[in-house]
Design an enzyme around this catalytic site. Structure first.
Site, PDB file in Angstrom:
ATOM      1  N   ALA A 172      11.994 -71.945 -58.955  1.00 10.49           N
ATOM      2  CA  ALA A 172      12.160 -72.746 -57.744  1.00 10.49           C
ATOM      3  C   ALA A 172      12.919 -74.025 -58.088  1.00 10.49           C
ATOM      4  CB  ALA A 172      10.798 -73.094 -57.169  1.00 10.49           C
ATOM      5  N   GLU A 217       8.273 -63.991 -60.271  1.00  9.71           N
ATOM      6  CA  GLU A 217       7.349 -63.610 -59.184  1.00  9.71           C
ATOM      7  C   GLU A 217       8.037 -62.656 -58.207  1.00  9.71           C
ATOM      8  OE1 GLU A 217       6.226 -67.811 -58.571  1.00  9.71           O
ATOM      9  OE2 GLU A 217       4.162 -67.069 -58.553  1.00  9.71           O
ATOM     10  N   GLU A 229       5.164 -72.176 -65.240  1.00  5.16           N
ATOM     11  CA  GLU A 229       4.805 -73.265 -64.317  1.00  5.16           C
ATOM     12  C   GLU A 229       3.808 -74.267 -64.884  1.00  5.16           C
ATOM     13  OE1 GLU A 229       5.192 -70.118 -63.517  1.00  5.16           O
ATOM     14  OE2 GLU A 229       6.047 -69.886 -61.516  1.00  5.16           O
TER      15      GLU A 229
END
Ligand code: NAI
Length: 668
Positions: A68, A117, A139
């Site tokens: 992200a 993911e 993460e």
């Protein structure tokens, strides 16, 4: 900026749908709202067509999807916003999971976080064997948790213990290891990836989605152990604990409910202070790639990239010189290492050899490469052998007169464009450069000990250092893969000065009766990797005492020097260095214990001081010194100070940086 979509789709003659990530405006693919919208559009378009199966891949050379966009995630202001961001991503990947036909994910390049993911939501994962292919969920390393299905899907794929292990380690795995761990189903040579992915898609179209065995559950004892370890190792940082909650509680739920739980936990974590701090640290580290010397010098009329160095000279084959020589050789440079005697050189070469052996053992390089790099180091007792070096770094005894003598001698030997650098940990570069002809080519390049593990280099600019010298030295530091910070020459530069003011203050408290273990535990609990007294043992009582002397010399008004280290030295307690094994602690047989012999230096009754008071006092000293350093212009910004302590002194990343954390509690 281009308006072309970041994700495109097509259907080939065999009825295979293709979804390709290729952001035309960037070298990387990352997930942000436009990319998510583009993926949704591509999936919905393919859903409306007759396709037998779908392949998802990247058009980039080195990146599948890097995760992200952290600039976007970093802006999440409150938990509900984070929860919604998680739900949106989960829903998007759910479109792939529930797609009417099988979906194959073809991974080439970095497939991290949200990228993996997405892969987890596909029905088959095939990865290229290329070295740029690295896969996983990192993460937790930036204070977050996988929030787009990672916490819910990975335990269902691997079993809870393996999934927890992977997520908490927060490391990307090379393709072969990812395959071994079960993160991907198949490996293919990079050149065959597309064809093999299509073959897998056609096979699944014929046979249906693969049946996967139910993954192993984990019992409550496993999670209790993991929580205990996370508390002691990570000082109770929230992300690892949230991962454990998501996996443990999610195991008893259906996938949708597990995803709901993950979204709620992600929201809390993403809006929390620790994630904000760690994302900030990520950007501080990332900024190094773009670091220039522009803040320190007027812009030149004609900027050009400095020519890379080939040959490096290192003077002094002791602790630092041998470490520097090894690191340079491992990065492909030719190195000449010199010392005053053959014996000193032999000792240095033995250290270098053991560093290469260790690198091979830890899988950092092959035996052949280590052998080749070792062969690129020449040794000499004669400075005349430095005649053709691009840079010479001195790492000899910390003494102004001796260093000045070496600089003077070198000036008459090396090429006029050869940079003369000092690895001094505290001495002002302008004093050392006083004897060099053409002092514009002098600079401090302060490595940290051990060189092979510590990323920081302080690039120390004297009033004489020219822009060209600074430019070339900075390019060299980056080519070494180190993390440079630029500072102005001043006693102790930044890290040594801030750190030794702090250590001295800890010694003063000790002299007032605050026990060793109270001081160390308080600072460890705050997040430092070790407490101040333990750190003195590690650095060496001799080195500490020497630097206290330097600080007293350069800051006579303010440095109230503690005396305990001088008294320890006189009694032969040197810390843990060079075979010495007694200091504030003893280390007999590898076991660490408080040293009872320290009693002889205690001046009075033990003084109780609570942990918070110790933390505030000792951190406060470092903050105050850093403020002075910034006011004096030794560093350009508080971010530079934070970066330097993170990279050079093990400052805890979850606190975001010394000055950032001071600001958050109103201390500056
Ligand atoms: P060391 O004592 O381990 O090694 C110094 C070496 O220099 C010895 O092998 C000695 O024989 C040699 N030497 C002395 N005078 C020489 C000369 N005139 N010509 C050639 N060789 C000479 O010292 P260490 O710890 O490696 O420190 C070297 C420098 O690096 C010092 O300036 C120190 O302040 C700095 N430094 C040390 C750090 C540490 O943690 N040890 C960290 C960062 C910087």
């Amino acid at each position: 900026m281009s308006n072309a979509p970041t994700v495109t789709h097509s259907v080939d003659a065999d009825g295979i749908g293709w979804i390709v990530f290729d952001d035309p405006a960037s070298r990387a693919n990352v997930f942000n709202p436009p990319t998510q919208a583009a993926l949704r559009a591509a999936v919905e378009a393919l859903a409306a067509q007759p396709v037998k199966a779908v392949v998802v891949l990247s058009g980039k050379e080195k990146i599948f999807i890097a995760g992200a966009d952290l600039k976007w995630l970093g802006k999440i202001g409150h938990a509900a916003e984070g929860q919604q961001a998680s739900r949106d991503g989960q829903a998007l990947f759910g479109l792939l999971d529930h797609f009417k036909a099988p979906v194959v994910c073809a991974i080439h390049g970095a497939c991290a976080g949200g990228g993996y993911e997405l892969a987890l939501a596909c029905h088959w994962r095939i990865a290229s064997e290329a070295k740029e292919t690295v896969i996983g969920l990192p993460e937790v390393g930036i204070g977050l948790i996988p929030g787009w299905g990672g916490c819910a899907r990975l335990p269902r794929l691997l079993g809870a213990p393996a999934a927890v292990d992977h997520i908490l380690k927060a490391q990307l795995l090379p393709a072969a290891e990812a395959f071994k761990a079960g993160l991907v189903d198949e490996l293919a040579p990079a050149a065959e990836l597309k064809a093999r992915a299509k073959a897998a898609a056609l096979a699944l179209a014929a046979s249906g989605r693969p049946a996967r065995a139910a993954a192993a559950p984990a019992d409550a004892a496993f999670f209790a152990d993991q929580r205990k370890a996370a508390f002691s190792r990570l000082r109770g940082q929230p992300a690892p604990l949230a991962v454990l909650d998501a996996v443990e509680k999610g195991a008893g739920l259906g996938l949708d409910a597990a995803l709901d739980l993950e979204a709620a936990l992600f929201g809390e974590i993403a809006a929390g202070e620790v994630a904000k701090n760690m994302v900030h640290v990520f950007f501080l580290k990332d900024a190094v790639k773009k670091l220039t010397v522009d803040a320190w010098f007027p812009k030149p009329a004609d900027a050009h990239a400095p020519a890379p160095f080939k040959s490096i000279g290192v003077i002094g084959a002791g602790v630092m010189g041998s470490g520097i020589a090894q690191w340079c050789a491992a990065r492909g440079y030719g190195v000449i290492l010199s010392d005053t005697s053959r014996e000193a050189l032999d000792r240095g070469v033995a250290v270098i050899r053991s560093l290469f052996d260790e690198a091979v053992k830890r899988g950092k390089m092959s035996h052949d490469t280590a052998h080749r790099c070792m062969g690129s180091i020449g040794i000499s007792t004669d400075l005349y052998d430095f005649g053709d070096c691009d840079i010479v770094i001195e790492a000899i005894v910390e003494n102004v007169a001796v260093k000045q003598k070496v600089f003077a001698e070198l000036s008459g030997i090396v090429r006029p464009d050869c940079i003369l650098a000092s690895n001094t940990s505290a001495l002002p570069i302008d004093e050392l450069a006083a004897t060099a002809t053409n002092p514009g080519r002098t600079i401090g390049i302060h490595f940290f000990n051990p060189v092979s593990r510590m990323p920081l280099i302080e690039m120390v600019l004297s009033p004489h250092t020219t822009r060209e010298t600074a430019d070339r030295a900075l390019a060299f530091a980056k080519a070494l893969g180190k993390s440079p910070v630029l500072c102005r020459s001043s006693p102790g530069f930044y890290v040594t000065r801030a750190l030794f003011f702090y250590l001295n203050e800890a010694c003063l408290l000790w002299e007032q009766g605050v026990p060793t273990d109270a001081l160390d535990k308080a600072m460890r609990d705050w997040g430092w990797p070790m407490g101040p007294m333990r750190l003195i043992d590690e650095v060496g009582v001799d080195v500490t005492d020497f630097i206290y002397g330097e600080m007293r010399h350069y800051f006579p008004q303010r440095f109230r020097g503690a005396t305990v280290c001088s008294r320890m030295l006189a009694a032969g307690l040197k810390g843990r260095k060079n075979g010495a094994s007694t200091g504030f602690y003893t280390y007999e047989g590898g076991k660490e214990a408080l040293n009872p012999a320290m009693q002889q230096f205690a001046s009075g009754a033990a003084r109780a001081m609570d942990a918070k008071a110790i933390q505030d006092h000792l951190n406060g000293v470092m903050i105050a010194e850093t403020k002075r350093i910034l006011d004096e212009g030794v560093l350009k910004s508080a971010d530079d100070a934070d970066f330097a302590l993170l990279m050079g002194a093990g400052f805890p990343a979850f606190r975001g940086g010394l000055m950032r954390s001071a600001k958050s509690v109103g201390l500056c």
